[in-house]
Design a protein around this motif. Structure first.
Motif, mmCIF file in Angstrom:
data_model
loop_
_atom_site.group_PDB
_atom_site.id
_atom_site.type_symbol
_atom_site.label_atom_id
_atom_site.label_comp_id
_atom_site.label_asym_id
_atom_site.label_seq_id
_atom_site.Cartn_x
_atom_site.Cartn_y
_atom_site.Cartn_z
ATOM 1 N N TYR A 148 1.102 -1.079 0.138
ATOM 2 C CA TYR A 148 0.425 -0.280 -0.063
ATOM 3 C C TYR A 148 0.777 1.102 -0.153
ATOM 4 O O TYR A 148 2.447 0.863 0.402
ATOM 5 N N ASP A 190 -0.933 -5.927 2.888
ATOM 6 C CA ASP A 190 -0.271 -4.480 2.995
ATOM 7 C C ASP A 190 1.066 -4.848 2.919
ATOM 8 O O ASP A 190 1.704 -4.114 2.593
ATOM 9 N N LEU A 194 0.910 -3.227 -5.256
ATOM 10 C CA LEU A 194 0.116 -2.519 -5.533
ATOM 11 C C LEU A 194 -0.930 -3.470 -6.732
ATOM 12 O O LEU A 194 -0.658 -3.723 -7.788
ATOM 13 N N ALA A 198 -5.084 0.662 -7.208
ATOM 14 C CA ALA A 198 -4.831 0.640 -5.944
ATOM 15 C C ALA A 198 -3.579 1.494 -6.624
ATOM 16 O O ALA A 198 -3.573 2.831 -5.725
ATOM 17 N N GLU A 201 -5.725 4.901 -7.375
ATOM 18 C CA GLU A 201 -6.606 5.658 -7.188
ATOM 19 C C GLU A 201 -5.007 6.239 -5.955
ATOM 20 O O GLU A 201 -4.980 7.674 -5.818
#
Length: 268
Positions: A148, A190, A194, A198, A201
């Motif tokens: 993340y 996590d 990615l 993601a 985003e």
């Protein structure tokens, strides 16, 4: 000449990137056999003797497979933080003491006029990092293998001119794929990688007039394809109100089997 780079190859089978500014040439990771790395370098018109050092992101084999062999062949210094050195010790093999260099997480170092800064990322490795490169006002960030994007990651890469950024998988392709669930859970977690969504985003949060190109990297050969990655990243950005013109900002491909063309970061 300015700051320029080529992603020699990127994906689960191996990773390596060249960054140069006319005075200094550095390689990030060496995730292929020494023979294959020489072939990739040759495709970009570079020999191993021209490289001043290898920066390591983390100890997974797709990033260090040929590290020891290449460093010994060309007598190259290797830069990594202490925990990464400990984790990759056996895999890398014997390295001359003067070539065992420590570059701590969060530390900056100058290689002539090329400045390198490392920053921590979230991945299931000892102490994984990504890197930012500076040459005058030009900035390139290379950031893959993260589960993340933390606030630190966003802050580190937000003012780049160009970013090499992970877009590892399509979530539905991964969920429907043949991997065991424990591996799927690792990738989705996590400390994994990615997804396309993601990455979109993240880009919607940091995109500014300065960022000109994003190279989508570390695509899974099992659970992603370049056209889908570009479409999904752009769609996720637009879903969050982030619209752009192709003349202002571009999503670019990297490849698992060949280098990207040399790209100059900015003409300033």
């Amino acid at each position: 000449m300015g700051l320029r780079f080529s992603v020699l190859s990127s994906g689960s089978t191996g990773n390596a990137t060249l960054v140069a500014n006319g005075e200094t040439t550095l390689m990030i990771d060496a995730g292929f056999s020494a023979k294959r790395i020489d072939e990739l370098l040759q495709e970009r018109g570079v020999s191993g003797e021209e490289i001043q050092g290898i920066l390591v992101t983390h100890e997974h084999s797709d990033h260090i497979k040929g590290l020891g062999a290449v460093a010994r062949k060309y007598n190259l210094p290797i830069y990594a933080n202490e925990k990464t050195w400990e984790a990759m010790e056996k895999a890398v093999g014997k390295i001359a003491e003067e070539n065992r260099r420590i570059l701590g997480t969060g530390e900056a170092r100058d290689f002539g006029s090329l400045r390198v800064e490392s920053f921590g990322i979230s991945h299931d490795a000892a102490e994984p990092v990504a890197y930012c490169f500076y040459d005058g006002k030009q900035k390139l960030s290379v950031c893959t293998d993260l589960g993340y994007a933390s606030d630190k990651v966003k802050m580190s890469i937000a003012d780049s001119d160009v970013i090499v950024l992970e877009a590892n998988h399509d979530i539905e392709m991964l969920r429907m794929g043949r991997y065991p669930w424990n591996i799927k859970r690792r990738i989705l977690g996590d400390m994994g990688h990615l997804s396309n969504e993601a990455t979109g985003e993240l880009m919607s949060e940091i995109l500014s007039g300065r960022i000109k190109r994003i190279y989508l990297a570390h695509l899974s050969r099992e659970h992603n394809i370049p056209d889908l990655a570009r479409m999904s990243v752009r769609g996720a950005m637009e879903d969050r109100g982030c619209f752009y013109k192709d003349s202002e900002f571009k999503l670019c491909d990297t490849y698992f089997d060949r280098p990207t063309p040399w790209d100059t970061v900015a003409d300033l």
